[in-house]
Each structure stands twice: as structure tokens, then as C-alpha cells.
Motif scaffolding. Structure first.
Motif, mmCIF file in Angstrom:
data_model
loop_
_atom_site.group_PDB
_atom_site.id
_atom_site.type_symbol
_atom_site.label_atom_id
_atom_site.label_comp_id
_atom_site.label_asym_id
_atom_site.label_seq_id
_atom_site.Cartn_x
_atom_site.Cartn_y
_atom_site.Cartn_z
ATOM 1 N N CYS A 233 0.826 -1.206 0.000
ATOM 2 C CA CYS A 233 0.000 0.000 0.000
ATOM 3 C C CYS A 233 0.862 1.258 0.000
ATOM 4 O O CYS A 233 2.065 1.222 0.282
ATOM 5 C CB CYS A 233 -0.924 0.010 1.221
ATOM 6 N N THR A 234 0.212 2.373 -0.299
ATOM 7 C CA THR A 234 0.833 3.691 -0.248
ATOM 8 C C THR A 234 -0.003 4.571 0.663
ATOM 9 O O THR A 234 -1.247 4.608 0.555
ATOM 10 C CB THR A 234 0.908 4.316 -1.649
ATOM 11 N N VAL A 235 0.654 5.300 1.549
ATOM 12 C CA VAL A 235 -0.048 6.164 2.498
ATOM 13 C C VAL A 235 -0.592 7.376 1.741
ATOM 14 O O VAL A 235 0.151 8.084 1.034
ATOM 15 C CB VAL A 235 0.898 6.614 3.628
ATOM 16 N N THR A 236 -1.892 7.605 1.883
ATOM 17 C CA THR A 236 -2.538 8.733 1.193
ATOM 18 C C THR A 236 -2.993 9.837 2.142
ATOM 19 O O THR A 236 -3.222 10.974 1.707
ATOM 20 C CB THR A 236 -3.756 8.237 0.391
ATOM 21 N N VAL B 24 -4.422 4.226 3.765
ATOM 22 C CA VAL B 24 -3.523 3.698 2.744
ATOM 23 C C VAL B 24 -4.346 3.178 1.573
ATOM 24 O O VAL B 24 -5.466 2.711 1.737
ATOM 25 C CB VAL B 24 -2.622 2.568 3.312
ATOM 26 N N ARG B 25 -3.786 3.284 0.380
ATOM 27 C CA ARG B 25 -4.433 2.779 -0.829
ATOM 28 C C ARG B 25 -3.682 1.518 -1.291
ATOM 29 O O ARG B 25 -2.463 1.523 -1.397
ATOM 30 C CB ARG B 25 -4.405 3.851 -1.912
ATOM 31 N N THR B 26 -4.428 0.441 -1.532
ATOM 32 C CA THR B 26 -3.825 -0.814 -1.981
ATOM 33 C C THR B 26 -4.576 -1.363 -3.181
ATOM 34 O O THR B 26 -5.798 -1.197 -3.290
ATOM 35 C CB THR B 26 -3.813 -1.875 -0.861
ATOM 36 N N GLY C 175 2.719 9.227 1.031
ATOM 37 C CA GLY C 175 3.583 8.808 -0.064
ATOM 38 C C GLY C 175 4.472 7.629 0.268
ATOM 39 O O GLY C 175 5.076 7.034 -0.635
ATOM 40 N N GLU C 176 4.560 7.264 1.554
ATOM 41 C CA GLU C 176 5.401 6.133 1.956
ATOM 42 C C GLU C 176 4.757 4.816 1.512
ATOM 43 O O GLU C 176 3.547 4.630 1.629
ATOM 44 C CB GLU C 176 5.591 6.141 3.473
ATOM 45 N N THR C 177 5.580 3.918 0.984
ATOM 46 C CA THR C 177 5.095 2.606 0.537
ATOM 47 C C THR C 177 5.405 1.565 1.600
ATOM 48 O O THR C 177 6.546 1.463 2.070
ATOM 49 C CB THR C 177 5.753 2.209 -0.796
#
Length: 494
Positions: free
Chosen positions: A360-363, A386-388, A447-449
Motif C-alpha cells: 500500500c501507499t499512504v494517502t 492507505v491505498r492498496t 507517499g510512503e510505501t
């Protein structure tokens, strides 16, 4: 079989060579392992026939039982094997350090056998020798019961997930490479290594077909090839049995037997060391060293137990002891699975495919969020979204941890399905220090993955079990204290 392994097998068929299913090595490989390749006599219960054993590739020691049905010769073989094995074990009982408040030898032994049947041989041979008497009728050499106790210990360690004290080569290779053949065919060490390291000019399938020829690659034991048994071994044993004890003709018969059995063992010996070399090419996973330290501690503890005059392992556990052991093994298996996943992205990919983990990426981040705890006090509980694109099958309320933030606990608050994946809201509950406002870096940034997983090592609870003396009658009642007796030595070789 996992989705990743199935895919890798399909790729292996297309590429005509085995495909890696691990990016790191998940087991410890000793600098000086003891390779042990045993053979047993067909139709007899665990009757040793021969073995190649040694801790250096160019110095194997061949042990042979000319007449495996002869009790005296079987225990002479056990005494020879004890000289090798116990001598190897003793070489590690020197310098020690203190680890976790315990004395621990700086290294530990590792025995490698070709396949799971080799582990079974070690277990049965240990059970058949650890109770033997060194006095009276059918007395054995003093090192034979000691060998049996050590082999039993190694067999028990082989059942402990993550332990590297006793390993079956085919199982270790299967953990790191996927071939284009079935799991049953992978039990043939020659065929498996044919896929992993085909000879120059040969493909994996061609090398695997070559491995089906017992003249080129005899079985890796403990069972032997039936054609060899009928056409070479049986006549050689009959020839030996028909000679005069101590005569030159008997010496010649023994030498012919040794040559025949060496021809069956030597190819597997070479395969074993080739497998060791391939495993050493892989970098050890981050958690491997910690598991090897545990192996060292266990080895040190059992050595001290023997030195202090501890009794041989009992034939079977009591009900309570068996239940506790089963729970320890289940917890160890989960911890091992989790450690491998955190060490290796390819292993974690299996959990992602199953919906137990997601990339995921933190949104969005609500860093200073405060909520009331059970006592009504306000505590800092940051919320991140987070978006996954992975299948997020983790239910709200589940605890998850990130691979790069393993000490930070997060709880799933909500899962909001999206056209291509999901938005997952996570409450951060630890790993932020005690400040009202979490310091920079303690909370994931936009933006962190990350990879979050719900596969955690502490998810199997320890059941509350009664003490051994309170074992209910339905489970045999309180077990009697184990006291060795003469009956123990009458156990048959099966």
C-alpha cells in the motif's frame, strides 16, 4: 501449494530450469555440516546396510554391514557410526559465551540427510540404540546408547520448525526453488538438482530424466534399487555368508560388498555437497541467525543434561507433556512462517495473494488524533489511510504490522472498497514514544510505501493446561515417573 509456487512451477516448465521462490536463504548452513547418507536392507525393519558419513566432501567414511540380519554386526555398525557422530559433536563442546542469560557454545552441529526418509532413519535408529545395555547379554559398546540419545535429540529438533540441526536436503531445496515436476518427483534428489543445476548442454527436464536411471543415479536412500538388490547385493551377501570367518575369501567378499555399496552411495554424496554449495550461494535471511542461536542453546542444554547424568528420553510423552509440546510446535511454526515472510518479499507475496497482507501507499495521515482509552484518558492514536491494489481481506479490528515497522502495532479501522483495490484506515497504537505529538519518523508519512500483514507470530494463544500430576483419568491419569528398566533394551529395530 501456494499461488506463487504454482506460478513458479509453470515458469520452470516454460524455461526448462527451476525458478527461485525465495530471495534469501531461510535456513542456516553450517561451515562444517555432517553429511549422512544411510542405506537399509529391503524387507527388514530399519536394518542398517551401509552409510557414507563425514564433514568434508573429500573425506567420506564408508560404513558397511556385511550381513544386516546379524545383531552383532548391526551394533558394530552402530559403534562405528558413534565414533564418527559423537566425535563430530564433541568438537563443538568447547568455547562458550553467555546468551540470553544462558551458557551457549559458540557453534553447534548440523546433520544433513538426503530426504525425509533419512530423517526417519535417524529417528528410528536413535530409538533402537538409546536404551541398549553396555553389560550383560547382547552388550553393546559404551558409545552406542550415547549415539542413540543424540540421534533422538536430532530427530526431535527436526520436528521443530526453523531448526537447522537436522535437515533433509530435498525439503530445503524445495523451500528455495520450484521445479517443473511434481512434489513427489522432487523427492528424488538427483531429479530435483537436475532441474536446479542442469549439466552444461542439458535442460532441467533432460537432467531429471537422466536421474531416473538407477545406473547413473542410484536412489538416495535409505531404500535401495530393487534391481541392485536382486542382481548384485543379494548374491554378494550370500557369498559373504558362505565364507569362513576371518579367511581371505571372506575379506575379498567384504571388499566386493564395500565396492558395490560405495557405488550406490557415492553419487548421492556428490549431490549432497552440490546442494550445500547451491544453498551457500544465497544470502541468509535476517532471522536465520536468531534461529541458529536457539539451536546452539538447545545443543548446549542437552549436552549439559547428558554430562549431569540425565536419563534417556522416554518412549512416549504423557498427555500433558504431549499437549504442551504440540502447542510449542504450532507456535514455532507460525513464528517461522512470519519470520520468513518478513525476511523475503517472495514469501510475503504468498500472503498478499491470499489476502493476508497488502502492499500500500499512504494517502492521508492524522498525526495528532486523540481518543479516549478504557480509563477515559485521552491518548494519541494517529490514523492513516492507505491505498492498496491487493485483495484486502483483513477484517476491521485485526492487528497488522508493517514489514519495515515490525515493532509498531496498527489496527484496521475500516476497509473502503475502490474500483481498483481498497482504501484501508489504520490506527497506529504503538512505536511512537510517549510524546503527545509523535516525533517525526514514528508515524508513516504521505507517499510512503509499506507492506502490512495480519500474519503475526503471537496469534496462537497458549492454552491453560493442568500440571502433569493433575492429568485427568480420561487421558491416562498422572503419568508415572520414567525409570529406565531392562525391558527398554528389548525394543526391536522397527
Amino acid at each position: 501449494m501456494s499461488a506463487i509456487t504454482s506460478y513458479a512451477r509453470a515458469m520452470a516448465v516454460a524455461a526448462q530450469v527451476a525458478q527461485p521462490i525465495a530471495t534469501v536463504r531461510h535456513v542456516h548452513v553450517a561451515d562444517r555440516p555432517l553429511v549422512f547418507v544411510p542405506l537399509t536392507l529391503a524387507g527388514e525393519a530399519n536394518a542398517p546396510l551401509a552409510a557414507l558419513v563425514g564433514d568434508a566432501e573429500d573425506v567420506p567414511r564408508l560404513l558397511v554391514v556385511p550381513q544386516p540380519r546379524d545383531r552383532t554386526q548391526r551394533f558394530a555398525f552402530a559403534a562405528e557410526l558413534a565414533d564418527v557422530v559423537v566425535g563430530y559433536l564433541t568438537s563443538f563442546c568447547g568455547a562458550a559465551d553467555e546468551i540470553k542469560g544462558q551458557v551457549c557454545f559458540r557453534n553447534a552441529p548440523q546433520i544433513l540427510v538426503p530426504n525425509p526418509a533419512g530423517v526417519g532413519f535417524v529417528k528410528l535408529f536413535g530409538r533402537s540404540t538409546r536404551f541398549r545395555s553396555t553389560t550383560g547379554p547382547y552388550a553393546v559398546a559404551p558409545n552406542v546408547p550415547l549415539l542413540g540419545r543424540w540421534l533422538t535429540w536430532f530427530a526431535e529438533r527436526a520436528e521443530h520448525p526453523g531448526s537447522a540441526n537436522l535437515l533433509a536436503m530435498t525439503e530445503v531445496l524445495s523451500m528455495h526453488w520450484a521445479t517443473g515436476q511434481s512434489a513427489i518427483e522432487d523427492a528424488n534428489l538427483a531429479a530435483q538438482l537436475g532441474w536446479i543445476s542442469p549439466p552444461p548442454g542439458r535442460t532441467g527436464p533432460q537432467a531429471a530424466r537422466d536421474a531416473e536411471d538407477p545406473l547413473l543415479w542410484p536412489p538416495a536412500g535409505p531404500t535401495t534399487d530393487p534391481v541392485f538388490d536382486n542382481e548384485i547385493l543379494a548374491p554378494a551377501i550370500r557369498n559373504y555368508s558362505g565364507t569362513e570367518p576371518g579367511s581371505p575369501s571372506q575379506a575379498r567378499a567384504v571388499e566386493r560388498l564395500r565396492q558395490a555399496l560405495h557405488s550406490q552411495l557415492e553419487p548421492t554424496w556428490r549431490l549432497m555437497w552440490h546442494g550445500v554449495a547451491r544453498l551457500r550461494e544465497l544470502t541468509a535471511g535476517a532471522s536465520v541467525e536468531g534461529r541458529w542461536i536457539d539451536d546452539r542453546l538447545r545443543f548446549t542444554g542437552f549436552h549439559e543434561y547428558l554430562v549431569d547424568g540425565g536419563l534417556p528420553q522416554a518412549r512416549r510423552d504423557g498427555a500433558i507433556a504431549a499437549a504442551r509440546r504440540l502447542n510449542r510446535l504450532e507456535r514455532a511454526q507460525l513464528a517461522y512462517d512470519v519470520a520468513r515472510a518478513f525476511d523475503d518479499p517472495l514469501v510475503m507475496a504468498n500472503h498478499r495473494a491470499a489476502g493476508e497482507a497488502f502492499l500500500c501507499t499512504v494517502t492521508d495521515v492524522e498525526r495528532e488524533r486523540r481518543v479516549a482509552n478504557a480509563n477515559g484518558n485521552a491518548v494519541t492514536r494517529p490514523l492513516i489511510v492507505v491505498r492498496t491494489a491487493d485483495p484486502a481481506l483483513i477484517a476491521p479490528g485485526a492487528e497488522v504490522r508493517a514489514v519495515s515497522r515490525q515493532q509498531q502495532k496498527a489496527v484496521v479501522v475500516a476497509v473502503d472498497p475502490q474500483p481498483a483495490g481498497a482504501d484501508v484506515s489504520l490506527e497506529i497504537q504503538s512505536g511512537m514514544g510517549r510524546s503527545k505529538t509523535p516525533p517525526p519518523g514514528t508515524v508513516p508519512e504521505i507517499g510512503e510505501t509499506l507492506i502490512y500483514t495480519a500474519v503475526l507470530a503471537d496469534s496462537i494463544p497458549s492454552p491453560k493446561l493442568p500440571d502433569a500430576e493433575d492429568t485427568p483419568w480420561t487421558h491416562g491419569g498422572p503419568p508415572q515417573p520414567y525409570v529406565p528398566s531392562d525391558d527398554d533394551a528389548t525394543e526391536v529395530w522397527e
